[in-house]
Design a protein around this motif. Structure first.
Motif, PDB file in Angstrom:
ATOM      1  N   GLY A 190       0.836  -1.228  -0.017  1.00  0.00           N
ATOM      2  CA  GLY A 190       0.072  -0.112  -0.094  1.00  0.00           C
ATOM      3  C   GLY A 190       0.756   1.277   0.079  1.00  0.00           C
ATOM      4  O   GLY A 190       1.850   1.406   0.692  1.00  0.00           O
ATOM      5  N   CYS A 191       0.755   2.051  -0.857  1.00  0.00           N
ATOM      6  CA  CYS A 191       1.472   3.186  -1.055  1.00  0.00           C
ATOM      7  C   CYS A 191       0.926   4.381  -0.891  1.00  0.00           C
ATOM      8  O   CYS A 191      -0.119   4.955  -1.337  1.00  0.00           O
ATOM      9  CB  CYS A 191       2.094   3.342  -2.626  1.00  0.00           C
ATOM     10  N   PHE A 192       1.281   5.090   0.138  1.00  0.00           N
ATOM     11  CA  PHE A 192       0.479   6.239   0.807  1.00  0.00           C
ATOM     12  C   PHE A 192       1.733   7.486   0.663  1.00  0.00           C
ATOM     13  O   PHE A 192       2.594   7.600   0.710  1.00  0.00           O
ATOM     14  CB  PHE A 192       0.340   6.177   2.402  1.00  0.00           C
ATOM     15  N   SER A 193       0.759   8.806   0.528  1.00  0.00           N
ATOM     16  CA  SER A 193       1.426  10.129   0.676  1.00  0.00           C
ATOM     17  C   SER A 193       0.939  10.731   1.988  1.00  0.00           C
ATOM     18  O   SER A 193      -0.297  10.707   2.137  1.00  0.00           O
ATOM     19  CB  SER A 193       1.026  10.907  -0.472  1.00  0.00           C
ATOM     20  N   THR A 194       2.017  11.481   2.296  1.00  0.00           N
ATOM     21  CA  THR A 194       1.455  12.497   3.471  1.00  0.00           C
ATOM     22  C   THR A 194       1.861  13.845   3.095  1.00  0.00           C
ATOM     23  O   THR A 194       2.369  14.671   4.083  1.00  0.00           O
ATOM     24  CB  THR A 194       2.520  12.181   4.921  1.00  0.00           C
ATOM     25  N   ASN A 199      -5.311  13.621   3.948  1.00  0.00           N
ATOM     26  CA  ASN A 199      -5.839  13.318   4.922  1.00  0.00           C
ATOM     27  C   ASN A 199      -4.965  13.214   6.129  1.00  0.00           C
ATOM     28  O   ASN A 199      -5.405  13.699   7.282  1.00  0.00           O
ATOM     29  CB  ASN A 199      -6.808  12.291   4.942  1.00  0.00           C
ATOM     30  N   LEU A 200      -3.960  12.674   6.118  1.00  0.00           N
ATOM     31  CA  LEU A 200      -3.072  12.532   7.084  1.00  0.00           C
ATOM     32  C   LEU A 200      -1.730  13.556   6.364  1.00  0.00           C
ATOM     33  O   LEU A 200      -0.756  12.701   5.853  1.00  0.00           O
ATOM     34  CB  LEU A 200      -2.404  11.240   7.481  1.00  0.00           C
ATOM     35  N   GLY A 201      -1.737  14.932   6.626  1.00  0.00           N
ATOM     36  CA  GLY A 201      -0.966  15.354   6.053  1.00  0.00           C
ATOM     37  C   GLY A 201       0.318  15.913   6.802  1.00  0.00           C
ATOM     38  O   GLY A 201       0.126  16.492   8.008  1.00  0.00           O
ATOM     39  N   GLY A 202       1.424  15.807   6.329  1.00  0.00           N
ATOM     40  CA  GLY A 202       2.758  16.364   7.186  1.00  0.00           C
ATOM     41  C   GLY A 202       2.973  17.861   6.986  1.00  0.00           C
ATOM     42  O   GLY A 202       2.038  18.557   6.358  1.00  0.00           O
ATOM     43  N   LEU A 203       3.998  18.170   7.417  1.00  0.00           N
ATOM     44  CA  LEU A 203       4.410  19.463   7.195  1.00  0.00           C
ATOM     45  C   LEU A 203       5.815  19.685   6.281  1.00  0.00           C
ATOM     46  O   LEU A 203       6.729  20.327   6.591  1.00  0.00           O
ATOM     47  CB  LEU A 203       4.821  20.279   8.615  1.00  0.00           C
ATOM     48  N   GLY A 204       5.522  18.874   5.299  1.00  0.00           N
ATOM     49  CA  GLY A 204       6.621  18.661   4.018  1.00  0.00           C
ATOM     50  C   GLY A 204       6.225  17.488   3.281  1.00  0.00           C
ATOM     51  O   GLY A 204       5.113  16.973   3.549  1.00  0.00           O
ATOM     52  N   ASP A 205       7.198  17.083   2.505  1.00  0.00           N
ATOM     53  CA  ASP A 205       6.906  15.761   1.963  1.00  0.00           C
ATOM     54  C   ASP A 205       7.115  14.699   2.730  1.00  0.00           C
ATOM     55  O   ASP A 205       7.712  14.439   3.599  1.00  0.00           O
ATOM     56  CB  ASP A 205       7.869  15.718   0.681  1.00  0.00           C
ATOM     57  N   GLY A 206       6.242  13.646   2.474  1.00  0.00           N
ATOM     58  CA  GLY A 206       6.555  12.183   3.204  1.00  0.00           C
ATOM     59  C   GLY A 206       5.586  11.217   2.642  1.00  0.00           C
ATOM     60  O   GLY A 206       4.816  11.668   1.684  1.00  0.00           O
ATOM     61  N   GLY A 207       5.808   9.823   2.886  1.00  0.00           N
ATOM     62  CA  GLY A 207       4.786   9.020   2.624  1.00  0.00           C
ATOM     63  C   GLY A 207       5.300   7.566   3.336  1.00  0.00           C
ATOM     64  O   GLY A 207       6.147   7.620   4.119  1.00  0.00           O
ATOM     65  N   PHE A 208       4.540   6.642   3.118  1.00  0.00           N
ATOM     66  CA  PHE A 208       4.857   5.084   3.811  1.00  0.00           C
ATOM     67  C   PHE A 208       4.329   4.263   2.960  1.00  0.00           C
ATOM     68  O   PHE A 208       3.523   4.498   1.905  1.00  0.00           O
ATOM     69  CB  PHE A 208       4.563   5.179   5.314  1.00  0.00           C
ATOM     70  N   LEU A 209       4.804   2.940   3.001  1.00  0.00           N
ATOM     71  CA  LEU A 209       4.300   1.888   2.439  1.00  0.00           C
ATOM     72  C   LEU A 209       3.873   0.903   3.356  1.00  0.00           C
ATOM     73  O   LEU A 209       4.649   0.684   4.084  1.00  0.00           O
ATOM     74  CB  LEU A 209       5.458   1.255   1.520  1.00  0.00           C
ATOM     75  N   SER A 210       2.921   0.333   3.386  1.00  0.00           N
ATOM     76  CA  SER A 210       2.579  -0.859   4.056  1.00  0.00           C
ATOM     77  C   SER A 210       2.711  -2.136   3.225  1.00  0.00           C
ATOM     78  O   SER A 210       2.485  -2.206   2.135  1.00  0.00           O
ATOM     79  CB  SER A 210       1.059  -0.736   4.354  1.00  0.00           C
ATOM     80  N   GLY A 239      17.605   3.450  -2.958  1.00  0.00           N
ATOM     81  CA  GLY A 239      17.728   5.036  -3.123  1.00  0.00           C
ATOM     82  C   GLY A 239      17.547   5.446  -1.705  1.00  0.00           C
ATOM     83  O   GLY A 239      17.851   4.946  -0.827  1.00  0.00           O
ATOM     84  N   ASN A 240      17.810   7.109  -1.864  1.00  0.00           N
ATOM     85  CA  ASN A 240      17.266   8.016  -0.587  1.00  0.00           C
ATOM     86  C   ASN A 240      16.083   7.848  -0.153  1.00  0.00           C
ATOM     87  O   ASN A 240      15.677   9.103  -0.816  1.00  0.00           O
ATOM     88  CB  ASN A 240      18.459   9.127  -0.460  1.00  0.00           C
ATOM     89  N   PHE A 241      15.420   7.071   0.147  1.00  0.00           N
ATOM     90  CA  PHE A 241      13.918   7.348   0.371  1.00  0.00           C
ATOM     91  C   PHE A 241      13.520   7.515   1.907  1.00  0.00           C
ATOM     92  O   PHE A 241      12.453   7.010   2.144  1.00  0.00           O
ATOM     93  CB  PHE A 241      12.979   6.123  -0.156  1.00  0.00           C
ATOM     94  N   ARG A 242      14.405   8.030   2.704  1.00  0.00           N
ATOM     95  CA  ARG A 242      14.136   8.016   4.199  1.00  0.00           C
ATOM     96  C   ARG A 242      13.375   9.323   4.548  1.00  0.00           C
ATOM     97  O   ARG A 242      13.163  10.231   3.923  1.00  0.00           O
ATOM     98  CB  ARG A 242      15.398   8.289   4.778  1.00  0.00           C
ATOM     99  N   MET A 243      12.773   8.973   5.592  1.00  0.00           N
ATOM    100  CA  MET A 243      11.796  10.128   6.352  1.00  0.00           C
ATOM    101  C   MET A 243      12.583  10.800   7.277  1.00  0.00           C
ATOM    102  O   MET A 243      13.482  10.103   8.135  1.00  0.00           O
ATOM    103  CB  MET A 243      10.461   9.788   7.005  1.00  0.00           C
ATOM    104  N   ASP A 244      12.423  11.984   7.405  1.00  0.00           N
ATOM    105  CA  ASP A 244      12.963  13.051   8.446  1.00  0.00           C
ATOM    106  C   ASP A 244      12.312  12.767   9.782  1.00  0.00           C
ATOM    107  O   ASP A 244      11.257  12.314   9.960  1.00  0.00           O
ATOM    108  CB  ASP A 244      13.009  14.408   8.216  1.00  0.00           C
TER     109      ASP A 244
END
Ligand SMILES: Cc1ncc(COP(=O)(O)O)c(C=O)c1O
Length: 387
Positions: A190-194, A199-210, A239-244
């Motif tokens: 499951g590929c999500f964007s934040t 709806n779950l919005g961060g304060l910058g780019d972000g995402g996650f995979l379930s 790659g560099n796909f890390r979250m801060d």
């Protein structure tokens, strides 16, 4: 100058005002910790999201686009592979396929749900039947309404072995399938964007995979950090796909309020339905399907052919924000013309691109604003002669 206050399409300041204390305190904790990438905030966020949506595991990532990209990479998608995607979505859904050298197969949508179906998948795959090269399908839960993953999996199995079903749930955190399970838990990934307006919005780019499969999840986890398994030892290429850490800490705050925000979106949608039933006896405004599990990332209506652009302008002149998701399907995008798409190929998506209009639906929208939008929309539709 407008006669009344504008009604924005989004207003992130309202949410910030509500959560300001919690967000600022979480941010300060991270600043003081000096752990800025990954770390315990990211691990806690992954655990909390997995628990919230009932997934075996979650990997926090740098964006929803990177979630799709790494989902394909961990499924070993590459040159020569076919990947079926809706022709009607945000660009990332198709862009990631081409970036890996695979070929996107553009699939038409159902005119009512705006999602792909087994029938539209079959039609798109007809020219490739018997070639056995389909590696993945990326159904999008468009606007927050779940596509039928089981039916699509069964249909996709005809066109290849081990076809990965990668749910593009970028718009669908908290959306539920008919059986009550959550978006992102039925596919291989499951590929999500934040992104801030999600709806779950961060304060910058972000995402996650379930994920459900531990091996697959382990590959995604390694690929998030250049495929590193031990320090400076790389089993895979990622790659560099890390979250801060800052992003994770802020998202943890927002996650605590997600249920309330989803309920408000659903209440706003119900209010629009009630109003349109009263105001639009002619049924000119086609509403999104009334499905309990819809999380209403967007509330998208369809207007009579030939009226949408004028209606959108009328609303803008009255200070009412709306948006078009999306004005041009993938098969007609300039960058995909080498794939041979022509107008008329995928008619449902083409019609949707001419008739769809997203109305403000964000959780903090006030009732008087919803009433204004509905009344102004119906007035504007009546004022434009249909084509
Ligand atoms: C359907 C869909 N897929 C993918 C993405 C990409 O997410 P991001 O903007 O976080 O990279 C988005 C975000 O807009 C989206 O709506």
């Amino acid at each position: 100058m407008f006669m009344t206050d504008p009604v924005p399409m989004f207003d992130l300041s309202r949410q910030y005002e509500c959560l300001q204390k919690e967000l600022e305190s979480a941010a300060v904790d991270v600043l003081r910790s000096t752990v800025y990438v990954g770390g315990k905030e990211v691990e806690a966020l992954e655990r909390e999201i997995a628990e919230r949506i009932g997934a075996r595991g979650v990997v926090a990532l740098s964006s929803g686009t990177d979630a799709l990209l790494v989902a394909l990479m961990a499924h070993c998608v590459g040159p020569g592979d076919l990947v079926a995607v809706p022709t009607y979505s945000f660009f990332a859904t198709a862009g990631v396929v081409v970036r890996l050298g695979a070929r996107p197969v553009f699939v038409d949508i159902d005119p009512v749900t705006c999602n792909i179906t087994p029938e539209t998948l079959d039609a798109a795959m007809a020219p490739y039947a018997d070639q056995g090269k389909l590696r993945a399908v990326i159904p999008v839960h468009l606007y927050g309404l779940c596509a039928d993953i089981e039916a699509l999996r069964a249909a996709a199995a005809k066109y290849g072995e081990d076809v990965g079903i990668l749910e593009d749930a970028a718009q669908a955190i908290d959306a539920q399938f008919a059986d009550g399970t959550f978006a992102g838990t039925k596919g291989l990934a499951g590929c999500f964007s934040t992104y801030p307006t999600k709806n779950l919005g961060g304060l910058g780019d972000g995402g996650f995979l379930s994920f459900e499969d531990e091996d697959y999840g382990g590959r995604v986890r390694a690929m998030r950090n250049h495929g590193q398994t031990d320090q400076y030892r790389h089993e895979l290429i990622g790659g560099n796909f890390r979250m801060d850490a800052l992003q994770a800490a802020l998202l943890r705050v927002k996650l605590r309020h997600l249920s309330t925000m989803t309920e408000r979106r659903k209440a706003n949608a119900a209010r629009y339905r009630e109003l349109f039933q009263d105001l639009d006896q002619a049924g000119s405004v086609r509403l999104p399907p009334d499905v309990a599990g819809h999380c209403y990332h967007q509330f998208v209506v369809h207007l009579p052919e030939g009226t949408r652009d004028q209606v959108k302008n009328d609303l803008r002149e009255q200070g009412i924000g709306t948006a078009i998701y999306y004005p041009l399907p993938f098969h007609l995008q300039p960058c995909f013309q080498h794939l041979g798409g022509r107008e008329g190929d995928l008619p449902n998506a083409e019609a949707a691109s001419r008739t769809s209009l997203a109305l403000p639906i964000f959780p903090e929208l006030r009732d008087d604003e919803i009433v204004r939008v509905a009344e102004a929309l119906v007035r504007a539709v009546r004022a434009v002669p249909a084509a």
